[in-house]
Design a protein around this motif. Structure first.
Motif, PDB file in Angstrom:
ATOM      1  N   LYS A  53      72.148  17.059  57.027  1.00  0.00           N
ATOM      2  CA  LYS A  53      71.009  16.247  56.524  1.00  0.00           C
ATOM      3  C   LYS A  53      72.110  17.201  55.057  1.00  0.00           C
ATOM      4  O   LYS A  53      71.751  16.570  53.682  1.00  0.00           O
ATOM      5  CB  LYS A  53      70.079  17.081  56.520  1.00  0.00           C
ATOM      6  CG  LYS A  53      68.924  15.776  57.519  1.00  0.00           C
ATOM      7  CD  LYS A  53      67.750  16.611  57.448  1.00  0.00           C
ATOM      8  CE  LYS A  53      66.635  16.607  58.218  1.00  0.00           C
ATOM      9  NZ  LYS A  53      65.487  17.489  57.657  1.00  0.00           N
ATOM     10  N   LYS A  54      72.312  18.613  54.753  1.00  0.00           N
ATOM     11  CA  LYS A  54      72.036  19.067  53.360  1.00  0.00           C
ATOM     12  C   LYS A  54      73.817  18.103  52.839  1.00  0.00           C
ATOM     13  O   LYS A  54      74.372  18.381  52.009  1.00  0.00           O
ATOM     14  CB  LYS A  54      73.634  20.006  54.391  1.00  0.00           C
ATOM     15  CG  LYS A  54      72.235  21.796  53.539  1.00  0.00           C
ATOM     16  CD  LYS A  54      72.659  23.602  53.923  1.00  0.00           C
ATOM     17  CE  LYS A  54      71.530  23.665  53.509  1.00  0.00           C
ATOM     18  NZ  LYS A  54      71.812  24.976  54.412  1.00  0.00           N
ATOM     19  N   GLU A  55      74.676  17.305  53.837  1.00  0.00           N
ATOM     20  CA  GLU A  55      75.931  16.934  54.022  1.00  0.00           C
ATOM     21  C   GLU A  55      75.790  16.027  52.629  1.00  0.00           C
ATOM     22  O   GLU A  55      76.538  15.408  52.070  1.00  0.00           O
ATOM     23  CB  GLU A  55      76.525  16.395  54.772  1.00  0.00           C
ATOM     24  CG  GLU A  55      77.712  17.910  55.348  1.00  0.00           C
ATOM     25  CD  GLU A  55      77.924  17.122  56.405  1.00  0.00           C
ATOM     26  OE1 GLU A  55      78.381  15.818  57.186  1.00  0.00           O
ATOM     27  OE2 GLU A  55      78.943  18.297  57.540  1.00  0.00           O
TER      28      GLU A  55
ATOM     29  N   ASP B 182      69.374  15.186  49.242  1.00  0.00           N
ATOM     30  CA  ASP B 182      68.326  15.043  49.050  1.00  0.00           C
ATOM     31  C   ASP B 182      67.372  14.921  48.021  1.00  0.00           C
ATOM     32  O   ASP B 182      67.749  14.872  46.975  1.00  0.00           O
ATOM     33  CB  ASP B 182      68.148  16.840  49.289  1.00  0.00           C
ATOM     34  CG  ASP B 182      66.959  18.056  49.102  1.00  0.00           C
ATOM     35  OD1 ASP B 182      65.796  16.553  49.330  1.00  0.00           O
ATOM     36  OD2 ASP B 182      66.907  18.868  49.254  1.00  0.00           O
TER      37      ASP B 182
ATOM     38  N   SER C  27      72.020  18.112  42.601  1.00  0.00           N
ATOM     39  CA  SER C  27      73.123  17.890  43.531  1.00  0.00           C
ATOM     40  C   SER C  27      74.529  17.104  43.252  1.00  0.00           C
ATOM     41  O   SER C  27      73.992  16.084  42.688  1.00  0.00           O
ATOM     42  CB  SER C  27      72.687  17.448  44.832  1.00  0.00           C
ATOM     43  OG  SER C  27      71.987  16.860  45.113  1.00  0.00           O
TER      44      SER C  27
END
Lengths: 468, 474
Positions: A285-287, A290, A296
């Motif tokens: 998910k972090k890749e 968000d 980001s």
């Protein structure tokens, strides 16, 4: 000749006190099991209705709120009992029945029954499928183990032969004499279940065709057991040895093979632990994007793309609120991550099923077990189907909420709340379980293995050349 | 006479290859089952140590960052993850609360496939959000595992039955009973000795094989091995006593076998499922959905009233308001205060579920004395530390630890304190402490009492019958 053999064997059966006793016990057990599972069926339908209505009320009446707060507040969907679970509970006890649907996360079904029960429950439960799968094959063995050995022991075989009886006719006679009472018992049970189901209120419509196919599967299963029983009885000298051998077959087929298969499946194709699974997903998910984080890199990239696409120089000039749009894009990224990883999990499960099918070579029980819960709509495939439907509904619900943010607010607008009536516009979750055709397609291999068992055992049974 | 019996019986058993067959069969079953069990244990150990390793690595990173900050350098982390914030530590650097397997774990898979063996409670998460169930294919749960408990509880009785159903009837059918009746020994005693010797040889074989299996699995506890063997022997005694009864009281070989199999079905298959079902019927657990809905209502309420709750909380905890002159309050203060309130409010609801579950368990505990299979399964499970009771203990301890973890950060948060590398040394750690009780002795006694009752009834019934019809009459 065949008729006479059937007549004689049946008469003998009805005169044998042990078999009478055993049949009465099996019938009693069946009635108890049906009574218990009817109660359970009614109770869970009631609970389902209550929970469904209550949960929708909670959702509809959450008052004025920001749509994304509502998304986090989430909602629950529930799995209703399938009508044929009355006969086969399958894995229902081991899967939860409610799934929480909220923003950013796909949840597993919660509160499986087994987590509240002690290890005692793992012995199994007195349900119709227990009797159909375990006890009736035992009854077949009990009726048939000495079918031929008794003729040898009493010396009546040579008498029979001297009368000009043909082996295959005797065989058919004996075969039918076992099949008739067993089939009768099974059909009675299924008819009772059918009548009960057509009078009870359920949430998924009950279909006689499914019940009929289920009946066929069980009758075929018994055909295999009758074949094996008579085969052993024909080829062994002593009744005692025949009984012990047949019990060995039963133990391997019904008890040992499934357990061993489950061990093989797990060591070959293990599931990750819950923590591992969640970690992998968190990292994936972090890749990506968000929805909550406008700073980001992914968010900046999205911003640039959207500005270029709409040919404007500022987010304020977009025809929608970019914050809502980003939230939705974030949701889509997360949904894709879940999809990939659940897909992997499902793959693993399908490979496990292959292991079960392979082990079916030593156990006619395994394909029957898989087919039976498949047709009853209580197998793991059905659970996956429900969980996937719930996930699709979750994704749609998130889009519904994010779109409201994107199209009914302006970029930079704070403290937006949607109307109290807004929530009612979310369509309800209507789940339709897969039809019989899909189920049969899913279980093609089980059907093939079961057919092979039937053919091979029949061929063995009616091969008389080696003797005489 | 006993000496002859011993000598000839051994000869017969060896020549009919019974001893060889049983040794081979038991060896294969024990090795396969314990291999399956230990495979699960190894997997569990590897997972736990991997999780612990991960904590070690992230702790080292945290200390490094703290060190830099304390020296006045800047660090490259998201602002909500800066380790000087107590909430950041409580959320992003959780401890592993693991349930390490005990060394006898391989004998019973038990409920270990249902529940998880490690969780990492975070400071902001509530107790309901800790999921204690493991991700396992439900088909696997349905079929269960081929572990030692399965071999011992299900299969061993069948082997005993096959080994002893025709001790007397065979003599009758072969015609050698008349010879026996002329010997200076009563039939009762003779069957007793014959079965006793079979029990003895089987016990010897099992002891040797178990010793090997335990050595293979690096079990060092002698008391563990002895308890294991004592349990199996008592369970075997029960089945041998049934075989004794049927041999004396029934007659024909096939009938004997059928009666014994019938008893096996009753004790091993039917009783356990009936008992667990009555538990469900008499002590209905209210649907979990009801609980979920109440929790949701409370949570929604708490969110609405967060400010009010925080004020009340500070009034109840003046110590937090005193030390900090700035009195600055952010999201976390309100959140943690309402979490605290939620926990107190929901306690009665959760306890009501626990009480119902306990009632159900007590009921089952009473009824377990009706089936030796249940007694043995439970006792072996306790030895392995994989029963529901063990998981309940673990989960309870985790919740206590979660509370300890929260309480560690609460004063820091409310005093607007800073987390330091000094404090990192005193972070609470979790250690699972298994609970033990005297289940072993009561289980052994229970099995022995059953055996004695069966033997007593058999002997008296047989005496009455043989007085009426004579030894050879039937």
């Amino acid at each position: 000749m065949i008729k006479k053999t059937i007549h004689k064997e049946l008469k003998e059966l009805f005169r044998d006190g042990r078999i009478k006793m055993a049949s009465i016990i099996v019938l009693l057990l069946m009635v108890t099991a049906i009574w218990i599972s009817t109660n359970q069926y009614n109770r869970s339908n009631e609970q389902y209705e209550k929970a469904k209505v209550a949960e929708r009320e909670v959702w509809d009446n959450q008052g004025e709120k920001n749509p994304h707060s509502a998304a986090h507040y989430g909602t629950y969907v529930f799995k209703s009992k399938q009508p044929l679970s009355l006969l086969d509970q399958g894995v229902d006890k081991y899967t939860g029945t409610s799934i929480f649907l909220a923003a950013h996360t796909r949840s597993e079904a919660e509160y499986s029954e087994v987590a509240d029960q002690s290890e005692l429950a793992r012995f199994g439960q007195l349900s119709p499928d227990f009797i159909l799968l375990y006890i009736i094959p035992l009854l077949i063995i009990l009726i048939g183990y000495n079918s031929f050995t008794k003729e040898n022991e009493m010396g009546t075989m040579s008498l029979l032969k001297s009368q000009g009886a043909v082996p295959w006719k005797i065989m058919i006679g004996k075969w039918v004499a076992i099949f008739l009472p067993i089939a009768l018992m099974t059909i009675v049970l299924f008819v009772i279940a059918g009548i009960l189901l057509s009078t009870l209120d359920g949430y998924t419509p009950f279909k006689w065709s499914s019940l009929f196919v289920l009946l066929l599967v069980y009758l075929f299963y018994y055909v295999i057991f009758i074949n094996i029983t008579l085969f052993v009885s024909k080829n062994v000298r002593k009744s005692g040895v025949s009984l012990v051998l047949l019990l060995g077959v039963w133990i391997i087929s019904c008890l040992a093979a499934p357990k061993a298969a489950s061990n093989f499946a797990e060591s070959e194709y293990p599931y990750p632990t819950r923590q591992e699974f969640e970690n992998t997903i968190a990292i994936a998910k972090k890749e990506g994007l968000d929805g909550h984080d406008p700073w980001s890199d992914a968010a900046k990239r999205l911003e640039k793309e959207v500005l270029e696409e709409y040919n404007v120089d500022s987010l304020h000039k977009l025809p929608f609120n970019f914050n809502g749009y980003r939230m939705q894009k974030g949701e889509e990224h997360e949904a894709a991550v879940y999809k990939t990883h659940y897909e992997k999990l499902k793959n693993q499960f399908e490979k496990q099923v292959d292991t079960y099918i392979t082990t079916s070579v030593i156990s006619p029980f395994l394909p029957t077990r898989l087919l039976s819960m498949g047709i009853a709509g209580t197998d793991y495939y059905s659970h996956w189907d429900f969980a996937d439907a719930a996930e699709n509904y979750r994704i749609a619900a998130q889009k519904f909420l994010n779109d409201d943010l994107a199209y009914n607010t302006k970029y930079g607008q704070r403290n937006y709340v949607a109307d109290a009536d807004f929530w009612k516009k979310l369509p309800t979750f209507n789940y339709q379980p897969p039809g019989l055709a899909t189920i049969i397609k899913q279980n093609t291999f089980s059907i093939l293995v079961l057919l092979a068992w039937g053919l091979i055992t029949s061929a063995l049974l009616f091969n008389f050349r080696t003797k005489n | 006479m006993f000496y002859y019996n011993f000598k000839y019986e051994l000869k017969i058993l060896l020549r009919s290859r019974w001893i060889q067959l049983i040794s081979g069969l038991l060896l294969v079953l024990f090795v396969f089952a314990s291999f399956n069990g230990s495979q699960k244990i190894e997997k569990r150990k590897a997972e736990i140590s991997k999780a612990r390793e991960a904590v070690k690595t992230s702790d080292a990173r945290m200390l490094q960052q703290l060190d830099s900050i304390e020296k006045g350098h800047k660090v490259q982390v998201a602002r909500w993850m800066v380790p000087t914030s107590p909430i950041a530590i409580g959320n992003y650097y959780p401890r592993v609360a693991a349930m390490d397997p005990n060394e006898m774990g391989f004998i019973a898979v038990g409920q270990s496939d249902v529940f998880t063996h490690y969780v990492s409670p975070r400071v902001s998460a509530d107790d309901f959000s800790i999921n204690f169930t493991e991700m396992t294919s439900p088909i696997q749960l349905l079929f269960g595992s081929f572990d030692l408990v399965f071999v011992l509880v299900y299969l061993l009785p069948l082997i005993i039955i096959a080994f002893s159903y025709n001790v007397l009837s065979e003599e009758k059918e072969r015609g050698s009973l008349r010879l026996l009746a002329s010997q200076p020994i009563s039939i009762k005693k003779w069957v007793f000795q014959k079965l006793g010797l079979r029990f003895f040889w089987m016990a010897v074989i099992i002891t040797v094989i178990s010793l090997g299996v335990f050595l293979l699995n690096d079990v060092v506890s002698i008391s563990g091995l002895l308890s294991f063997l004592a349990l199996i022997f008592c369970y075997m005694l029960f089945w041998f006593s049934l075989a004794f009864a049927i041999n004396l009281l029934v007659g024909e070989s096939a009938k004997n076998a059928l009666s014994l199999i019938g008893l096996w079905i009753v004790f091993v298959l039917l009783m356990p499922s009936l008992i667990s079902q009555t538990g469900d019927i008499f002590f209905k657990i209210p649907p979990r959905m009801q609980m979920v809905q109440e929790i949701r209502e409370h949570k929604a309420e708490a969110v609405k009233k967060q400010d009010e709750i925080l004020d009340n909380f500070l009034r109840d905890h003046p110590e937090y308001a005193v030390n900090d002159s700035a009195q600055s309050r952010n999201f976390w203060h309100g959140y943690m205060a309402s979490q605290n309130l939620l926990k107190e409010e929901l306690q009665p609801l959760l306890s009501s579920y626990d009480e119902k579950l306990e009632e159900q368990q007590n009921w089952i505990n009473k009824l377990k004395w009706t089936s030796p299979a249940i007694i043995t399964q439970r006792a072996l499970g306790r030895l392995a530390g994989t029963t529901k009771q063990d998981y309940d203990t673990y989960q309870e301890q985790v919740l206590q630890f979660a509370e300890e973890w929260r309480s560690f950060f609460m004063p820091l948060l409310f005093n607007n304190g800073v987390f330091t590398s000094e404090l990192a040394k005193s972070l609470p750690a979790f250690e699972y402490k298994p609970k033990s009780d005297n289940y072993l002795v009561s289980s052994l006694l229970g099995l022995l009492v059953m055996t004695c009752v069966i033997m007593g009834v058999t002997v008296s019934m047989y005496s009455i019958r043989s007085k009426e019809t004579g030894i050879l009459g039937s």
